[in-house]
Design a protein around this motif. Structure first.
Motif, PDB file in Angstrom:
ATOM      1  N   GLU A  18      31.052 -14.960  29.207  1.00 52.50           N
ATOM      2  CA  GLU A  18      31.617 -16.197  29.761  1.00 52.50           C
ATOM      3  C   GLU A  18      31.316 -17.396  28.868  1.00 52.50           C
ATOM      4  O   GLU A  18      32.172 -18.279  28.693  1.00 52.50           O
ATOM      5  N   LYS A  48      34.627  -9.321  25.745  1.00 53.11           N
ATOM      6  CA  LYS A  48      33.867  -8.194  26.288  1.00 53.11           C
ATOM      7  C   LYS A  48      32.649  -7.939  25.417  1.00 53.11           C
ATOM      8  O   LYS A  48      32.764  -7.725  24.218  1.00 53.11           O
ATOM      9  N   ARG A 100      25.186  -9.464  29.803  1.00 52.68           N
ATOM     10  CA  ARG A 100      26.426  -9.243  29.049  1.00 52.68           C
ATOM     11  C   ARG A 100      27.552 -10.133  29.581  1.00 52.68           C
ATOM     12  O   ARG A 100      28.299 -10.736  28.809  1.00 52.68           O
ATOM     13  N   GLN A 101      27.636 -10.192  30.906  1.00 52.36           N
ATOM     14  CA  GLN A 101      28.693 -10.993  31.512  1.00 52.36           C
ATOM     15  C   GLN A 101      28.504 -12.487  31.229  1.00 52.36           C
ATOM     16  O   GLN A 101      29.473 -13.210  30.953  1.00 52.36           O
ATOM     17  N   GLN A 102      27.259 -12.943  31.292  1.00 56.43           N
ATOM     18  CA  GLN A 102      26.982 -14.367  31.050  1.00 56.43           C
ATOM     19  C   GLN A 102      27.291 -14.761  29.609  1.00 56.43           C
ATOM     20  O   GLN A 102      27.883 -15.814  29.356  1.00 56.43           O
TER      21      GLN A 102
END
Length: 268
Positions: free
Chosen positions: A124, A140, A119-121
């Motif tokens: 970004e 998000k 999710r974070q990748q």
């Protein structure tokens, strides 16, 4: 003398009954592990996006109007009057389905690869692409269809939807009220889909080396089945045999009753 022997034997039996059976206690031997051994069992856990995942992606900016094109509203369609169609906006976030090739269709950017990212990748990556259009965006990403199904010898079998991507087998079992006393703690089945193929593994909750298993941390859509232990299986087989015997005996009695009735009718 005999009384002392009997008393000592009774005390030993009581103490033995107070002990925890080895087939019930979790993570046996963990107190004997060194710090280095525990570190070697630690896993870098991360949930990666896979096809058929449903995502919500919220884009915010210092200028809310600039982020609007990247936040399509979710709509509900209804027809209160025959021949007319009314579009009503809802408060739910728009969801993106990851297709079989691992892509989502994102506003302005078009086809975006999502499979294989955390999710974070993915957040970004989208942030970098959206920065070409708006200044200092915040992105998000959430996986909204993350669920685990647990069946078998647990207190509350069913499907759970965890709030965090980081979910261990112990967390999952705790959320359904733990295992029943009749559960086989040495043979927990975990099934999941990887690269389009169904794979499975068996976990022994009584062993401390379970912490190093790649199935200790669960993934979205995992299925867990807890088998009954040997004692319950034997009781179930006995109950079925007993029920069968009762059914046969009842049938024989019914047949005898019918035959007796017929004989009495003929004799009269």
């Amino acid at each position: 003398m005999r009384l002392k022997v009997v008393s000592l034997s009774f005390l030993i039996l009581v103490l033995a009954s107070c002990g925890t059976p080895k087939d019930v206690a979790y993570l046996q031997g963990i107190d004997d592990l060194t710090v280095e051994q525990l570190k070697s069992m630690s896993q870098a856990y991360e949930t990666k996006i896979v096809p058929d995942d449903l995502l919500t992606i919220a884009v915010t900016s210092w200028d809310p109007n600039a982020a609007t094109p990247f936040n399509p509203p979710a709509y509900a369609y209804s027809a209160p009057i025959e021949g007319e169609t009314t579009i009503q906006s809802t408060q739910n976030l728009y969801t993106y389905l990851v297709d079989k090739e691992g892509y989502i269709d994102f506003p302005v950017l078009g086809k975006v690869k999502a499979e294989g990212y955390t999710r974070q990748q993915l957040g970004e990556y989208l942030k970098e692409k959206i920065s070409d259009h708006i200044e200092k965006p915040l992105v998000k990403v959430q996986i909204v269809n993350f669920h685990i199904t647990i069946l078998g010898e647990v207190n509350r079998p069913g499907t759970i939807t965890p709030r965090s991507d980081r979910l261990s087998i112990l967390d999952a079992l705790g959320s359904v009220g733990d295992l029943t006393i009749n559960a086989d703690r040495k043979n927990i089945l975990v099934m999941r889909e990887e690269n389009g193929e169904l794979v499975s593994a068996r976990l022994d909750l009584t062993r401390s080396d379970m912490l190093a298993s790649p199935y200790f941390y669960l993934k979205q859509n995992d299925f867990i089945y807890v088998e009954p232990n040997d004692a319950k299986k034997k009781n179930a087989r006995y109950s079925q045999a007993q029920q069968y015997s009762i059914t046969v005996f009842s049938s024989i009695l019914s047949a005898i009753s019918v035959i007796t009735t017929v004989i009495l009718a003929i004799s009269k």
